[in-house]
Enzyme design. Structure first.
Site, PDB file in Angstrom:
ATOM      1  CB  SER A   1      -0.837   0.279   1.489  1.00 56.04           C
ATOM      2  OG  SER A   1      -2.215  -0.463   0.700  1.00 56.04           O
TER       3      SER A   1
ATOM      4  CG  ASP B   1     -10.633  -5.933   0.605  1.00 55.68           C
ATOM      5  OD1 ASP B   1      -9.339  -5.410   0.705  1.00 55.68           O
ATOM      6  OD2 ASP B   1      -9.909  -6.127   2.534  1.00 55.68           O
TER       7      ASP B   1
ATOM      8  CE  LYS C   1      -8.393  -5.971   6.498  1.00 46.64           C
ATOM      9  NZ  LYS C   1      -8.623  -6.277   4.779  1.00 46.64           N
TER      10      LYS C   1
END
Ligand code: NAP
Length: 290
Positions: A26, A111, A75
């Site tokens: 990233s 995602d 997450k």
């Protein structure tokens, strides 16, 4: 590449939090994109353990950090510390992208949206059709939840009958009730059931580690399960052509590799933070040309 990144008093910070984070692609992808677009942002990573998450999220908000990514194992644990969630993040129970909007931290999950966008970019249309997917972990859940939200008619999800199976079954029943999509969980060990599902599906998706080392010589489908009109998509992007995709290509099926999902989840996140379109083709060429 565009102008060299230079940090000034105006530079805005975007972060990735999770653990481990040091091998993430990233920072490279987003910093190259910021440079190319001439955006005064810098993307950095922080290794954050779950016990420090609350303090870190409060700190991000207090410092006015405009946005950040969230990876494993944070997450789901981050959910209670956010002010609002997108529909997809709420249904998935997982967030990978946070934006500070009008003083509120809003959690998204890009995602599944990245996977669906990549399908579209590759000319695979599954809206109103049936999809079979193996894997109900992080990637699989994100994909089948977004697919249900986007209007896929029916989704058969296959997973190993593990200790999470019954909880996954309840989560999937809730998803079906909320979206109207006929999504159901099945045992991956039942090959006849899988064969019957694939037979009337427009797309089969691998969202397990099958296909990546050390399982690079494994494949969930048998060649005689393939049929004309079946597209194959893999979430694995290393190798780019998994055994599943190679089999599909040899058989004449349309195939979509996992790299586009990685690129598009980043691009959708960048749009949420900056309002700008990440130059996806440029980033692919820069970092992922084989
Ligand atoms: P995960 O949360 O650990 O889920 C993996 C899933 O695969 C689980 O359902 C697991 O079942 C199942 N599984 C594990 N070993 C298996 C086997 N030998 N045969 C069949 N099923 C098996 O992992 P994840 O984060 O979802 O990642 C899954 C795949 O997606 C990985 O290959 C990863 O590289 C890829 N991925 C790609 C992207 C992208 O941007 N392209 C993003 C994220 C992930 P259990 O629950 O029983 O373990």
């Amino acid at each position: 590449m565009g102008e060299k990144l230079s940090i000034s008093g105006h530079t805005q910070t975007i972060a990735l939090i999770g653990s481990p984070v040091e091998h993430s692609m990233s920072p490279a992808m987003h910093n190259a994109s910021f440079e190319k677009l001439g955006l005064d942002y810098a993307y950095v990573v922080f290794d954050v353990q779950p016990e420090n998450l609350e303090a870190v999220v409060k700190g991000m908000k207090a410092m006015g950090i405009p946005g950040f990514n969230v990876t494993m194992p944070l997450k789901t644990p981050i959910l209670p510390y956010l002010d609002e969630l997108s529909d997809a993040a709420k249904l998935m129970g997982a967030v990978n992208t946070v934006v500070l909007q009008d003083g509120k931290l809003v959690g998204h999950n890009t995602d599944g949206a990245g996977f669906m966008r990549n399908l579209k970019e590759n000319g695979v249309d599954v809206i109103g059709k049936k999809v079979t997917i193996s894997g109900a972990g992080g990637a699989g859940s994100a994909i089948f939840t977004q697919a249900a939200l986007d209007g896929v008619k029916e989704i058969d999800v296959y997973n190993i009958r593990d200790s999470f199976y019954e909880a996954t079954e309840r989560r999937i029943a809730e998803l079906a009730a909320q979206t109207g999509c006929a999504v159901t969980l099945h045992d991956l060990a039942d090959k006849d059931d899988l064969r019957a599902s694939v037979a009337d599906s427009a797309l089969f998706i691998n969202a397990t580690r099958v296909g990546m080392p050390p399982l690079e010589n494994e494949c969930t489908l048998d060649e005689d399960m393939l049929h004309e009109g079946l597209a194959l998509a893999d979430t694995v992007y290393n190798p780019r052509t998994t055994k599943l995709l190679a089999m599909g290509q040899a058989h004449g099926n349309k195939t979509v590799n996992g790299l586009g999902m990685l690129l598009w989840q980043a691009a959708i996140g960048e749009k949420i933070w900056t309002g700008q379109e990440m130059p996806v083709d440029y980033i692919e060429e820069l970092f992922f040309t084989e």
